[in-house]
Design an enzyme around this catalytic site. Structure first.
Site, PDB file in Angstrom:
ATOM      1  N   GLY B 176      25.096  44.850  45.141  1.00  0.00           N
ATOM      2  CA  GLY B 176      24.090  43.988  44.519  1.00  0.00           C
ATOM      3  C   GLY B 176      22.890  43.903  45.451  1.00  0.00           C
ATOM      4  N   ILE B 204      22.056  45.325  55.126  1.00  0.00           N
ATOM      5  CA  ILE B 204      22.032  46.655  55.734  1.00  0.00           C
ATOM      6  C   ILE B 204      20.804  47.388  55.196  1.00  0.00           C
ATOM      7  CG2 ILE B 204      23.216  48.879  55.910  1.00  0.00           C
ATOM      8  CD1 ILE B 204      25.852  47.385  55.894  1.00  0.00           C
ATOM      9  N   ASP B 263      30.200  56.781  51.784  1.00  0.00           N
ATOM     10  CA  ASP B 263      30.962  55.592  51.416  1.00  0.00           C
ATOM     11  C   ASP B 263      31.966  55.974  50.342  1.00  0.00           C
ATOM     12  OD1 ASP B 263      28.964  56.098  49.688  1.00  0.00           O
ATOM     13  OD2 ASP B 263      28.104  54.102  49.666  1.00  0.00           O
ATOM     14  N   SER B 271      37.999  48.427  52.293  1.00  0.00           N
ATOM     15  CA  SER B 271      37.171  47.564  53.134  1.00  0.00           C
ATOM     16  C   SER B 271      37.000  46.179  52.502  1.00  0.00           C
ATOM     17  CB  SER B 271      35.819  48.252  53.333  1.00  0.00           C
ATOM     18  OG  SER B 271      34.907  47.394  53.953  1.00  0.00           O
TER      19      SER B 271
END
Lengths: 498, 498
Positions: B176, B204, B263, B271
């Site tokens: 998001g 990030i 990813d 994660s």
């Protein structure tokens, strides 16, 4: 796009990092909008020199508004004091996107591979990025086009040697473990008018590389200029490839591949042929030993690999032939630099004609036929004659002298101070000889760092052995190492007698 | 097997390398039989402490018989002076072979994945090895069994919090970009008796993460002990996950993935769910925004991902539900920590009910129904009531106070010193709003390091716009950054008016 710039004070770390890396405080990283392992552009405000580095962050090593620079970066920027530099975020190099493309299984173009090789050679990729690339190549492999592009890129990235005379010939063995055929082949073909500028490697996992063995007799750390001069004078040379910048990117790729022993086929082909192309070789023999524990395990695999070598060679303007040889038993009875050098010299001196001599004449023969120095079907015969006539020895002594002779006679090669004799526990025939264990014994005894260390075999496969007779000797200059090697040998019993 | 040992003098480098690495002279490397990036075992002869490090070689940084140790290794060995250590070759950690197995496309067992996670967490793998592993996972993916094993391994490797009361609920948004729904959801569900120990990340690549926005109002760098205490007292918390060691291996994996933006789906699931499992969550909503430029691009992909989240959750003892939301337009009109925090507080204060409020009540409603705090079909209604009644605001103020309040009213949030107004060039309707460019503008203006920096939208998709009216404002505390952001905004025109 213009980027926000921050002026920072340099803190010097006089350590080589071997890559372009700088360290800033976490707070400044946020301010600049970068994360650890992102890139920044640093400008020396005094001389306007710029460099892009990977950045790491800290809360302790440097303070706020301070940037830690390692020796490599200081040198690139021409920094000699605690001066100020300007720091900006920097986009990733183009090749990072190309690495991702390779990971996704897409083939790279010639231009794209050239870009990656250039960025590896100039330390613009971090180890993380370079490793991901090699993992991608390992998993997806290269197409023939990619292999050819990689070979060309490695050649173009490095330095080259061009000889006025020819034919320039060369040979390479993929994963051979012992027996210094190169030291017999080079003088034979050079004596017959071939130009053979052989660069060899040092040992990585074996008891000795050709460069290690040749170093017992002469200097092998030679500059490109000297390699050219000596080869032009004598026709041949045996130098250490690592001392010259023939393919710097290749050296870096091999370093990255080492921890996981990744050696994707296409990369091996490119690495080998790039080195041949950069010295202008036109006729190349690739020796492919097959057997358990060797790099290439089966004849089928060797044949597939062989076809690829030939095809890539053709695209680079080289005629390549491959020989597939049996490596289920050791080639020659010696493991270790001085022992293998002595073996080669004794063959040239005509003391005996063993399997190493036989294999050498076979390969030399192919080179002679390929290059037109011998008629089809007569190469090996001429090679044997050249060896037996003493002309090959004469040429070898000429080469050794040109490389700064250390020893000129096999009897002049020193023997290790300590020798352990391993004797047969029972009588019978040598059924199996475990090459891998013999190499391990040689390495524990000190090879390759200790030139005199190694293993001397006194038996051959299939031959009869008396109980308590010596099966092999372990040589070493270090008592602790010899004891460890002996203990290991007695536990593992590399020669099966039945 | 016994190994040859060499006594060496320590040369201290008081620099953190962030990994266990040591430096020896090339000559000693040969003597020890190691190559760069191999491993050595170092023993402090005084206290017998041992550590295994990756080794690098040099000809300049240390002399012969000297070993360079960085701060991390000195600490591990308890070295405080120029003393002597014993150095030996060390075999590779077991997980190196497991990485190769993954590269070869074979699935890893639960035990094997646990080994890799442990070696990553304790810095036993070099960046080259860890990167090759992530490349292997990226290419081959994880099976469901592997994903579950990775999730468990991450949980077991880190610390955990257990709450006496329940139900413990949680939420997470995958990729998001704006709109701090968490800051509205947490007080709603906590006000109704749920336990919601929410750990959030900092930005990030976005303009602000939830932890950045919450930090405008209160302290978010909280210890595990304080997280437990505050959550037990108030029912909810919004803390920064990076300040606690909930999953240290996960943080390291994310760091390695970052340079190539790897990813892999399975790693993302592991994660996210590991963090939920380590605080004992039983009911979890995963929000999957879809749209161009968002992590998950299509509804189909979101549905596949959703099923995997549910399945892995089940195996870890969690009930997981996923909501797929449209992210083709921004969620909320604010980009940047202070602006987004103000938006959340204004919603809680009942000033307006925008798309952020709507989405928050929807997700809170699901959590209430899952945990039995609302009947099926009534969750959202109860959430809206709790918001409108002021009970959610009351709970939020309680939480903010417990976290060390900085601001308690939306009107108390400071405004940036410099504001640029971007006006419409023509009249028409807002046809397209480019979220990616708006985030970039916010980041150039200083977000997330500058809490007050960011973008405030004054138009919505489909709404009419007069010529020369303000379409958005850019906020910043830095004139240079504001000018760069304004220039970028005028070039890129993120709002298409037609």
């Amino acid at each position: 796009m213009d980027r926000y710039a921050q002026v920072m004070k340099v803190k010097r770390f006089d350590i080589e990092a071997g890559k372009l890396i700088s360290v800033i405080h976490e707070i400044d990283a946020k301010e600049l909008g970068v994360l650890p392992l992102d890139r920044i552009e640093i400008t020396n405000l005094q001389n306007k020199k710029k460099v892009v580095t990977v950045v790491d962050t800290t809360t302790t090593m440097v303070g706020e508004n301070e940037i830690g620079l390692f020796a490599d970066v200081q040198k690139a920027l021409g920094i000699k004091s605690k001066q100020a530099v300007e720091v900006k975020q920097s986009p990733q190099p183009e090749s990072v996107a190309l690495i991702k493309k390779k990971l996704e299984g897409k083939a790279l173009s010639e231009k794209e591979i050239k870009q990656i090789v250039a960025d590896i050679a100039h330390n613009k990729l971090s180890e993380i990025e370079a490793s991901a690339f090699m993992a991608g190549v390992y998993i997806h492999g290269y197409t023939l086009d990619e292999t050819a592009a990689m070979t060309k890129a490695l050649v173009e990235d490095g330095k080259r040697i061009r000889f006025k005379k020819g034919p320039v010939v060369d040979k390479h063995s993929i994963g051979g473990v012992n027996g210094r055929t190169t030291m017999v082949i080079v003088p034979i073909v050079a004596a017959l008018g071939c130009i053979i500028p052989k660069t060899s490697s040092r040992s990585i996992t074996s008891a000795a590389g050709t460069a290690d063995a040749m170093e017992v007799l002469a200097d092998v750390s030679l500059s490109i200029k000297r390699i050219k001069k000596i080869t032009e004078k004598t026709g041949g040379i045996i130098a250490w490839g690592g001392a010259v910048d023939l393919a710097p990117a290749d050296d870096k790729i091999i370093r990255i591949e080492h921890p996981l022993s990744l050696d994707p086929e296409g990369q091996v082909i490119a690495s080998v042929l790039a080195k041949k192309a950069s010295v202008g070789s036109k006729f190349v023999v690739i020796d492919l030993p097959i057997g358990p524990g060797v790099k290439v395990s089966t004849r089928e695999k060797a044949e597939v690999l062989s076809k690829k070598f030939v095809e890539i060679g053709k695209r680079l303007g080289m005629k390549v032939e491959c020989t597939i040889t049996n490596a289920s038993e050791p080639c020659g009875n010696y493991f270790g630099a001085a022992l293998e050098a002595k073996n080669a010299l004794e063959i040239l001196e005509g003391k005996y004609f063993d399997r190493v001599a036989e294999k050498s004449c076979k390969i030399a023969g192919i080179l002679l036929e390929m290059s037109g120095k011998a008629k089809k079907g007569f190469g090996e015969k001429i090679a044997v004659e050249t060896l037996k006539s003493g002309k090959a020895l004469e040429k070898m002594l000429e080469i050794i002298k040109a490389q700064g002779a250390r020893v000129l006679k096999s009897s002049g090669i020193p023997k290790a101070q300590f020798v352990a004799k391993i004797r047969a526990k029972n009588s019978g025939k040598a059924k199996k000889i475990d090459v891998k264990t013999l190499i391990k014994i040689a390495r524990i005894s000190g090879a390759p760092a200790d030139q005199l260390a190694g293993v001397r075999m006194l038996v051959e496969k299939g031959k009869k052995i008396e109980k308590k007779s010596i099966i092999f000797e372990i040589h070493s200059e270090n008592r602790q190492k010899l004891a460890l090697a002996k203990k290991f040998a007695l536990t593992k019993e590399p020669v099966e007698i039945k």
